[in-house]
Design a protein around this motif. Structure first.
Motif, PDB file in Angstrom:
ATOM      1  N   ASP A  60       0.057  -5.230   4.231  1.00  0.00           N
ATOM      2  CA  ASP A  60       0.794  -3.980   4.019  1.00  0.00           C
ATOM      3  C   ASP A  60      -0.053  -3.029   3.169  1.00  0.00           C
ATOM      4  O   ASP A  60      -0.604  -3.443   2.140  1.00  0.00           O
ATOM      5  CB  ASP A  60       2.115  -4.310   3.308  1.00  0.00           C
ATOM      6  CG  ASP A  60       3.044  -3.111   3.196  1.00  0.00           C
ATOM      7  OD1 ASP A  60       2.968  -2.198   4.042  1.00  0.00           O
ATOM      8  OD2 ASP A  60       3.867  -3.099   2.248  1.00  0.00           O
ATOM      9  N   HIS A  61      -0.142  -1.774   3.599  1.00  0.00           N
ATOM     10  CA  HIS A  61      -0.912  -0.751   2.883  1.00  0.00           C
ATOM     11  C   HIS A  61      -2.308  -1.217   2.485  1.00  0.00           C
ATOM     12  O   HIS A  61      -2.653  -1.208   1.299  1.00  0.00           O
ATOM     13  CB  HIS A  61      -0.168  -0.239   1.644  1.00  0.00           C
ATOM     14  CG  HIS A  61       1.028   0.584   1.978  1.00  0.00           C
ATOM     15  ND1 HIS A  61       0.943   1.898   2.399  1.00  0.00           N
ATOM     16  CD2 HIS A  61       2.342   0.273   1.979  1.00  0.00           C
ATOM     17  CE1 HIS A  61       2.161   2.356   2.644  1.00  0.00           C
ATOM     18  NE2 HIS A  61       3.028   1.396   2.407  1.00  0.00           N
ATOM     19  N   HIS A  69       8.943   5.251  -1.188  1.00  0.00           N
ATOM     20  CA  HIS A  69       8.850   3.886  -1.723  1.00  0.00           C
ATOM     21  C   HIS A  69       9.651   3.768  -3.024  1.00  0.00           C
ATOM     22  O   HIS A  69       9.902   4.756  -3.695  1.00  0.00           O
ATOM     23  CB  HIS A  69       7.391   3.519  -1.996  1.00  0.00           C
ATOM     24  CG  HIS A  69       6.578   3.363  -0.755  1.00  0.00           C
ATOM     25  ND1 HIS A  69       5.639   4.270  -0.368  1.00  0.00           N
ATOM     26  CD2 HIS A  69       6.576   2.399   0.194  1.00  0.00           C
ATOM     27  CE1 HIS A  69       5.076   3.866   0.769  1.00  0.00           C
ATOM     28  NE2 HIS A  69       5.625   2.735   1.129  1.00  0.00           N
ATOM     29  N   HIS A  82       8.742   3.237   6.326  1.00  0.00           N
ATOM     30  CA  HIS A  82       8.422   2.709   4.998  1.00  0.00           C
ATOM     31  C   HIS A  82       9.511   3.171   4.038  1.00  0.00           C
ATOM     32  O   HIS A  82      10.251   4.104   4.332  1.00  0.00           O
ATOM     33  CB  HIS A  82       7.052   3.204   4.538  1.00  0.00           C
ATOM     34  CG  HIS A  82       5.926   2.470   5.192  1.00  0.00           C
ATOM     35  ND1 HIS A  82       5.082   1.641   4.503  1.00  0.00           N
ATOM     36  CD2 HIS A  82       5.533   2.418   6.491  1.00  0.00           C
ATOM     37  CE1 HIS A  82       4.210   1.109   5.358  1.00  0.00           C
ATOM     38  NE2 HIS A  82       4.454   1.572   6.561  1.00  0.00           N
ATOM     39  N   ASN A 121      10.109  -1.507   6.709  1.00  0.00           N
ATOM     40  CA  ASN A 121       9.539  -2.132   5.512  1.00  0.00           C
ATOM     41  C   ASN A 121      10.579  -2.112   4.406  1.00  0.00           C
ATOM     42  O   ASN A 121      11.085  -1.052   4.034  1.00  0.00           O
ATOM     43  CB  ASN A 121       8.309  -1.369   5.050  1.00  0.00           C
ATOM     44  CG  ASN A 121       7.125  -1.541   5.977  1.00  0.00           C
ATOM     45  OD1 ASN A 121       7.276  -2.000   7.115  1.00  0.00           O
ATOM     46  ND2 ASN A 121       5.967  -1.182   5.495  1.00  0.00           N
TER      47      ASN A 121
HETATM   48 CO    CO Z   1       5.005   1.368   2.464  1.00  0.00          CO
END
Ligand code: CO
Ligand code: CO
Length: 291
Positions: free
Chosen positions: A81-82, A182, A210, A232
């Protein structure tokens, strides 16, 4: 069983729902995610975020993630992830991850394109899927302090640019910016589902949301109906574990850390189950309603 992102998202495309992606920062969350998916008999994406590498290095947690995925009774994708550095992407490929996200979204468009294309060329050669991001989730913790000006909408994904980008990079999934952020939300986010619909139509790709935790059930459903196939989710799962650990210390106080970790694992498992159920089902009552 271990599968790649392309394979797991084909299940979601077929069922017109979304697969949850959950970050494993350690063995408790890792166990919680796989157990939740197995109990519900649903596919799941187990992820290691580059930003979490300080807690458990990918060389330690990665093989554990892969072992659990291979042993699982449901399809499990092991995903980076990322990934913001090529170094971390290559380490994930070497360990055996079946999917990587290359997040070069902070770079200018042409550089994002070039970096993403270099990753897909290598990853696809070894049957690993690639997710990339276009647009910026500017209101999130991850983007604070970046000195970006203007409104969040200015950084939403542009559908025409998304079409060119996906065509030229050959990515398998695209993370889009349409109002999520986020971390923990102070208020319910305002989501622009038309961005998702247009990007789904222009790219033909499964899209990724996200900043999934904290969005309302209706928000998830509208996003899925608009073309989101991967969600996510992490912050609220972590919070569920945190609160359970706090409670275990304050209420029982056995003195054993394993009791605290176990309580956290069980609470995270229940939170992940709720999320997976929400992402798996689109209730008829939610269809054709506006929010
Ligand atoms: Co993200
Ligand atoms: Co709905």
């Amino acid at each position: 069983m271990l599968v790649n992102l392309k394979e797991i998202l084909q299940i979601a495309q077929k069922e017109k729902n979304a697969v949850g992606m959950f970050n494993a920062t350690g063995f408790d969350s890792l166990q919680a995610v796989v157990a939740a998916a197995e109990e519900l008999n649903r596919p799941v994406i187990l992820a290691h975020a580059e930003v979490h590498n300080q807690y458990n290095d990918i060389d330690m947690v990665g093989p554990a993630m892969l072992a659990l995925a291979r042993k699982a009774s449901v399809p499990v994708c092991v995903h980076l992830d990322h990934g913001t550095s090529l170094e971390m992407v290559y380490r994930a490929l070497r360990i055996g991850f079946t999917s990587v996200m290359i997040d070069a979204s902070a770079l200018p468009y042409e550089q994002n394109l070039a970096v993403t294309r270099s990753v897909t060329e290598i990853a696809h050669a070894v049957n690993v899927s690639v997710e990339a991001e276009l647009g910026r989730l500017v209101t999130g913790e991850a983007c604070s302090g970046e000195g970006l000006s203007g409104k969040a909408e200015d950084y939403y994904t542009d559908p025409a640019e998304a079409a060119r980008f996906s065509e030229q990079t050959k990515i398998d999934a695209l993370a889009v910016a349409f109002g999520t952020a986020h971390g923990f939300y102070a208020a319910q986010p305002k989501l622009d589902f038309s961005v998702v619909e247009k990007c789904a139509a222009s790219t033909g790709l499964p899209l990724v949301m996200h900043g999934g935790s904290g969005v309302s059930e209706e928000g998830f459903h509208r996003a899925i109906e608009s073309g989101i196939r991967k969600i996510n989710y992490y912050s609220y799962m972590s919070k569920a574990g945190y609160l359970a650990a706090k409670n275990a210390i304050e209420k029982k106080g056995s003195g054993y850390l394993h009791d605290v970790e176990y309580a956290a694992m069980l609470a995270m498992k229940e939170d992940v189950k709720t999320a997976i159920k929400t992402f798996s089902q689109i209730k008829k009552s939610c269809l054709n309603t506006s929010m």
